[in-house]
Design an enzyme around this catalytic site. Structure first.
Site, PDB file in Angstrom:
ATOM      1  N   GLY A  36      39.489  32.948  38.643  1.00 40.41           N
ATOM      2  CA  GLY A  36      40.101  32.573  39.912  1.00 40.41           C
ATOM      3  C   GLY A  36      39.066  32.089  40.909  1.00 40.41           C
ATOM      4  CG  HIS A  37      36.079  34.718  42.480  1.00 41.65           C
ATOM      5  ND1 HIS A  37      36.159  35.851  41.713  1.00 41.65           N
ATOM      6  CD2 HIS A  37      36.353  35.100  43.756  1.00 41.65           C
ATOM      7  CE1 HIS A  37      36.466  36.882  42.480  1.00 41.65           C
ATOM      8  NE2 HIS A  37      36.596  36.455  43.718  1.00 41.65           N
TER       9      HIS A  37
END
Length: 276
Positions: A36-37
Site C-alpha cells: 500500500g505504501h
C-alpha cells in the site's frame, strides 16, 4: 536515494530536488512499509518530478493506553523497498529532531476529527495534524499522497491544509487490498493465523451492507445486523457508520462513506468503502 536524518540536510536536499521549478511529492509514513505504501510512492512519481518518503513513528499519535514500542519497525527493509520503488529521498528524523526540547506548539482540529478515531483515541488527530504540518513545512513538498484506507485521517489533513492555507495539494489514493480483500496495514502482521483467515470477513460484510443500502434498505437496521454478525464471528466492532464523505456527519442522501473499526484480539482493523 538519499537518506537524510537532520533538518539542515533535508532542506539542502529538497531545495536541490525542487530546483528549476521541479515538483516534489511527499509520502508521510510511520514505516513498516507494505504494498500500500509503495502504491503511494508510485502515485507520487506520477504527480511530481521527485518523491520523498518520511519514516517517523510519531509519539504524539499514540495515547497513554497504546504501546508505542510495539509499533512494527523495519528500517533496513523499508529502505530497500523505497530504493526499489524509485524513491529519491528518505526523511528519517528522530524524536528530538521533530520535537526539540522546549517544543510547545500543537495543532488542535475539530470538524472531521470529532468522533470515530477521534473519540476512540483522544489526542490522536492532534498528533496527526501537528506532525503532518511539520513534514509539509520541512520538505516544502508540492503534493502529499495519502491512502484512503485511513479515511478520517485524510479528511483531517485536508481540513488542516485548507484552514491554515498551507501551500500543498493533498492527493488521495484508493485503498490497496490483499488478494482476499483485507485492507493493507502495517498492523496486519500482528494477526495470528486464525485471525488473519477471519479478517477478510470485515470488508466482505461491509460490501454486503452497502449493496443492501444502495438497493433501498434503511441503513440503521442493516448496520445493526452487520455488527451482530461480525460480533458473532469473533470481531469486537468499535463502530460501523455511514457518513457524509467530507464532514463525517451522519449520512442522509447522496454520496456516502461506510467507516468501520473492529478488533481481532489486540489488533484494531480499520476500513472504509464508498456508497454510490
Amino acid at each position: 536515494m538519499q537518506i537524510i536524518r537532520d533538518l539542515a540536510g533535508l532542506r539542502r536536499a529538497t531545495a536541490t530536488l525542487r530546483a528549476g521549478g521541479r515538483g516534489l511529492a511527499l509520502v508521510p509514513t510511520m514505516g513498516a512499509l507494505h504494498v500500500g505504501h509503495l502504491a503511494l510512492v508510485a502515485a507520487g512519481r506520477q504527480a511530481a518530478d521527485a518523491v520523498a518518503v518520511s519514516i517517523f513513528v510519531n509519539p504524539l499519535q499514540f495515547g497513554p493506553s497504546e504501546d508505542l514500542s510495539r509499533y512494527p519497525r523495519d528500517e533496513a527493509g523499508d529502505l530497500a523497498k523505497l530504493a526499489d520503488a524509485g524513491c529519491d529521498l528518505a526523511w528519517m528524523p528522530d524524536v528530538a529532531t521533530m520535537y526539540p526540547p522546549g517544543s510547545a506548539t500543537a495543532i488542535e482540529v475539530a470538524g472531521p476529527a470529532e468522533g470515530f478515531e477521534g473519540e476512540a483515541r483522544p489526542g490522536h488527530f492532534r498528533g496527526v495534524a501537528t506532525v503532518c504540518t511539520k513534514l509539509f513545512m520541512q520538505t516544502g513538498a508540492d503534493v502529499a499522497v495519502f491512502g484512503e484506507k485511513d479515511w478520517q485521517q485524510l479528511q483531517v489533513v485536508r481540513r488542516v491544509v485548507a484552514d491554515l492555507d498551507l501551500p500543498i495539494r493533498i492527493l488521495p489514493h484508493p485503498t490497496v487490498r490483499e488478494a482476499d480483500g483485507l485492507a493493507c496495514s502495517s498492523r496486519n502482521i500482528r494477526l495470528t493465523a486464525e485471525q488473519r483467515s477471519l479478517a477478510p470477513m470485515l470488508p466482505e460484510r461491509m460490501r454486503a451492507a452497502l449493496a443492501r443500502i444502495a438497493a433501498g434498505e434503511a441503513p440503521g437496521p442493516v448496520l445493526t445486523e452487520t455488527v451482530a454478525v461480525l460480533t458473532e464471528a469473533g470481531f469486537a466492532p468499535d463502530y460501523l457508520s455511514l457518513v457524509e464523505p467530507e464532514t463525517l456527519k451522519p449520512w442522509r442522501r447522496g454520496p456516502g462513506r461506510l467507516l468501520a473499526a473492529a478488533r481481532l484480539g489486540d489488533v484494531r482493523l480499520l476500513d472504509n468503502m464508498p456508497l454510490g
